[in-house]
Design a protein around this motif. Structure first.
Motif, PDB file in Angstrom:
ATOM      1  N   ALA A 133       0.860  -0.919  -0.114  1.00  0.00           N
ATOM      2  CA  ALA A 133       0.052  -0.130   0.471  1.00  0.00           C
ATOM      3  C   ALA A 133       0.449   0.932  -0.112  1.00  0.00           C
ATOM      4  O   ALA A 133       0.258   2.295  -0.305  1.00  0.00           O
ATOM      5  N   LYS A 134       2.089   0.974   0.538  1.00  0.00           N
ATOM      6  CA  LYS A 134       2.547   2.783   0.431  1.00  0.00           C
ATOM      7  C   LYS A 134       3.901   3.069  -0.242  1.00  0.00           C
ATOM      8  O   LYS A 134       3.865   3.899  -0.418  1.00  0.00           O
ATOM      9  N   TRP A 135       4.271   1.410  -1.083  1.00  0.00           N
ATOM     10  CA  TRP A 135       5.490   1.378  -1.526  1.00  0.00           C
ATOM     11  C   TRP A 135       4.701   1.473  -3.043  1.00  0.00           C
ATOM     12  O   TRP A 135       5.373   1.750  -3.546  1.00  0.00           O
ATOM     13  N   PHE A 136       4.538  -0.003  -3.266  1.00  0.00           N
ATOM     14  CA  PHE A 136       4.339  -0.987  -4.689  1.00  0.00           C
ATOM     15  C   PHE A 136       2.897  -0.493  -5.498  1.00  0.00           C
ATOM     16  O   PHE A 136       3.397   0.066  -6.801  1.00  0.00           O
ATOM     17  N   GLU A 137       2.184  -0.639  -4.602  1.00  0.00           N
ATOM     18  CA  GLU A 137       0.776   0.459  -5.786  1.00  0.00           C
ATOM     19  C   GLU A 137       1.322   2.078  -6.534  1.00  0.00           C
ATOM     20  O   GLU A 137       1.240   2.307  -7.403  1.00  0.00           O
ATOM     21  N   PRO A 138       2.555   2.495  -5.361  1.00  0.00           N
ATOM     22  CA  PRO A 138       2.336   4.222  -6.328  1.00  0.00           C
ATOM     23  C   PRO A 138       3.062   3.959  -6.931  1.00  0.00           C
ATOM     24  O   PRO A 138       3.100   4.227  -8.188  1.00  0.00           O
ATOM     25  N   ALA A 139       4.134   3.417  -6.914  1.00  0.00           N
ATOM     26  CA  ALA A 139       5.385   2.647  -7.574  1.00  0.00           C
ATOM     27  C   ALA A 139       4.987   2.088  -9.159  1.00  0.00           C
ATOM     28  O   ALA A 139       5.228   3.027 -10.183  1.00  0.00           O
ATOM     29  N   SER A 140       3.702   1.643  -9.269  1.00  0.00           N
ATOM     30  CA  SER A 140       3.242   0.747 -10.564  1.00  0.00           C
ATOM     31  C   SER A 140       2.287   2.444 -10.838  1.00  0.00           C
ATOM     32  O   SER A 140       3.115   2.703 -12.155  1.00  0.00           O
ATOM     33  N   GLN A 141       2.151   2.550 -10.327  1.00  0.00           N
ATOM     34  CA  GLN A 141       1.057   4.505 -10.989  1.00  0.00           C
ATOM     35  C   GLN A 141       1.676   4.934 -11.389  1.00  0.00           C
ATOM     36  O   GLN A 141       1.815   5.267 -12.459  1.00  0.00           O
ATOM     37  N   TRP A 142       3.238   5.350 -10.897  1.00  0.00           N
ATOM     38  CA  TRP A 142       3.942   6.177 -11.287  1.00  0.00           C
ATOM     39  C   TRP A 142       4.724   5.973 -12.434  1.00  0.00           C
ATOM     40  O   TRP A 142       5.127   6.497 -13.816  1.00  0.00           O
ATOM     41  N   ILE A 143       5.128   4.628 -12.466  1.00  0.00           N
ATOM     42  CA  ILE A 143       5.476   4.323 -13.893  1.00  0.00           C
ATOM     43  C   ILE A 143       4.680   3.629 -14.925  1.00  0.00           C
ATOM     44  O   ILE A 143       5.147   4.553 -16.313  1.00  0.00           O
ATOM     45  N   MET A 144       3.660   3.869 -15.121  1.00  0.00           N
ATOM     46  CA  MET A 144       2.594   3.841 -16.048  1.00  0.00           C
ATOM     47  C   MET A 144       2.143   6.000 -16.727  1.00  0.00           C
ATOM     48  O   MET A 144       2.939   5.635 -17.443  1.00  0.00           O
ATOM     49  N   ILE A 145       2.727   6.665 -15.803  1.00  0.00           N
ATOM     50  CA  ILE A 145       2.865   7.961 -15.999  1.00  0.00           C
ATOM     51  C   ILE A 145       3.827   8.291 -16.783  1.00  0.00           C
ATOM     52  O   ILE A 145       3.606   8.899 -17.749  1.00  0.00           O
ATOM     53  N   SER A 146       4.793   7.671 -16.027  1.00  0.00           N
ATOM     54  CA  SER A 146       6.521   8.109 -16.825  1.00  0.00           C
ATOM     55  C   SER A 146       6.308   7.004 -17.469  1.00  0.00           C
ATOM     56  O   SER A 146       6.355   8.324 -19.243  1.00  0.00           O
ATOM     57  N   GLY A 147       5.407   6.409 -18.290  1.00  0.00           N
ATOM     58  CA  GLY A 147       5.741   5.595 -19.840  1.00  0.00           C
ATOM     59  C   GLY A 147       4.747   6.326 -20.701  1.00  0.00           C
ATOM     60  O   GLY A 147       4.408   6.926 -21.849  1.00  0.00           O
ATOM     61  N   LEU A 148       3.522   7.415 -19.878  1.00  0.00           N
ATOM     62  CA  LEU A 148       2.840   7.796 -21.037  1.00  0.00           C
ATOM     63  C   LEU A 148       3.381   9.357 -21.450  1.00  0.00           C
ATOM     64  O   LEU A 148       3.334  10.144 -22.300  1.00  0.00           O
ATOM     65  N   ILE A 149       4.232   9.497 -20.956  1.00  0.00           N
ATOM     66  CA  ILE A 149       5.033  11.082 -20.446  1.00  0.00           C
ATOM     67  C   ILE A 149       6.408  10.733 -21.861  1.00  0.00           C
ATOM     68  O   ILE A 149       6.388  11.327 -22.825  1.00  0.00           O
ATOM     69  N   PHE A 150       6.799   9.676 -21.513  1.00  0.00           N
ATOM     70  CA  PHE A 150       7.751   9.029 -22.293  1.00  0.00           C
ATOM     71  C   PHE A 150       7.700   8.874 -24.375  1.00  0.00           C
ATOM     72  O   PHE A 150       7.977   9.014 -25.144  1.00  0.00           O
TER      73      PHE A 150
END
Length: 70
Positions: free
Chosen positions: A8-25
Protein backbone atom coordinates in the motif's frame (compact mmCIF):
# COMPACT_ATOMS: atom_id res chain seq x y z
CA UNK A 1 6.27 -3.69 8.23
CA UNK A 2 4.27 -6.42 6.55
CA UNK A 3 4.07 -7.08 2.84
CA UNK A 4 0.55 -5.65 2.67
CA UNK A 5 1.70 -2.40 4.29
CA UNK A 6 4.67 -2.18 1.90
CA UNK A 7 2.32 -2.84 -1.01
CA UNK A 8 0.00 0.00 0.00
CA UNK A 9 2.84 2.40 0.78
CA UNK A 10 5.42 1.66 -1.95
CA UNK A 11 4.48 -0.85 -4.65
CA UNK A 12 1.07 0.43 -5.72
CA UNK A 13 2.15 4.11 -5.99
CA UNK A 14 5.35 3.04 -7.77
CA UNK A 15 3.38 1.17 -10.42
CA UNK A 16 1.15 4.23 -10.89
CA UNK A 17 4.22 6.42 -11.40
CA UNK A 18 5.64 3.92 -13.89
CA UNK A 19 2.42 4.18 -15.91
CA UNK A 20 2.53 7.99 -15.80
CA UNK A 21 6.19 7.96 -16.82
CA UNK A 22 5.41 5.72 -19.79
CA UNK A 23 2.73 8.11 -21.00
CA UNK A 24 5.10 11.06 -20.65
CA UNK A 25 7.80 9.15 -22.54
CA UNK A 26 5.33 8.48 -25.37
CA UNK A 27 4.38 12.15 -25.67
CA UNK A 28 7.87 13.69 -25.68
CA UNK A 29 9.63 13.97 -29.07
CA UNK A 30 13.23 14.69 -27.95
CA UNK A 31 14.72 11.39 -26.74
CA UNK A 32 14.08 8.58 -29.21
CA UNK A 33 14.93 5.76 -26.77
CA UNK A 34 12.33 6.93 -24.26
CA UNK A 35 9.75 7.34 -27.02
CA UNK A 36 10.54 3.89 -28.40
CA UNK A 37 10.02 2.13 -25.06
CA UNK A 38 7.22 4.35 -23.74
CA UNK A 39 4.46 1.86 -24.56
CA UNK A 40 6.40 -1.03 -22.98
CA UNK A 41 6.92 1.01 -19.82
CA UNK A 42 3.23 1.93 -19.70
CA UNK A 43 2.21 -1.72 -20.07
CA UNK A 44 4.71 -2.77 -17.39
CA UNK A 45 3.20 -0.22 -15.01
CA UNK A 46 -0.32 -1.36 -15.89
CA UNK A 47 0.48 -5.00 -15.14
CA UNK A 48 2.17 -3.99 -11.88
CA UNK A 49 -0.85 -1.92 -10.89
CA UNK A 50 -3.26 -4.75 -11.69
CA UNK A 51 -1.27 -7.12 -9.47
CA UNK A 52 -0.76 -4.71 -6.58
CA UNK A 53 -4.33 -3.41 -6.57
CA UNK A 54 -5.68 -6.93 -6.05
CA UNK A 55 -3.75 -7.44 -2.80
CA UNK A 56 -6.20 -6.63 0.00
CA UNK A 57 -5.15 -4.25 2.79
CA UNK A 58 -4.47 -5.44 6.33
CA UNK A 59 -7.67 -6.14 8.24
CA UNK A 60 -8.18 -3.69 11.08
CA UNK A 61 -8.65 -5.08 14.57
CA UNK A 62 -11.92 -3.96 16.13
CA UNK A 63 -12.21 -2.89 19.76
CA UNK A 64 -14.80 -5.61 20.50
CA UNK A 65 -12.32 -8.35 19.64
CA UNK A 66 -9.70 -6.86 21.95
CA UNK A 67 -12.17 -6.70 24.85
CA UNK A 68 -13.15 -10.34 24.38
CA UNK A 69 -9.52 -11.41 24.73
CA UNK A 70 -9.14 -9.72 28.11
Amino acid sequence: MTFREMNAKWFEPASQWIMISGLIFLCQPWVEVLHRYGLSITILGLIGFLVTSHIPPEPEVEDDEEEELI
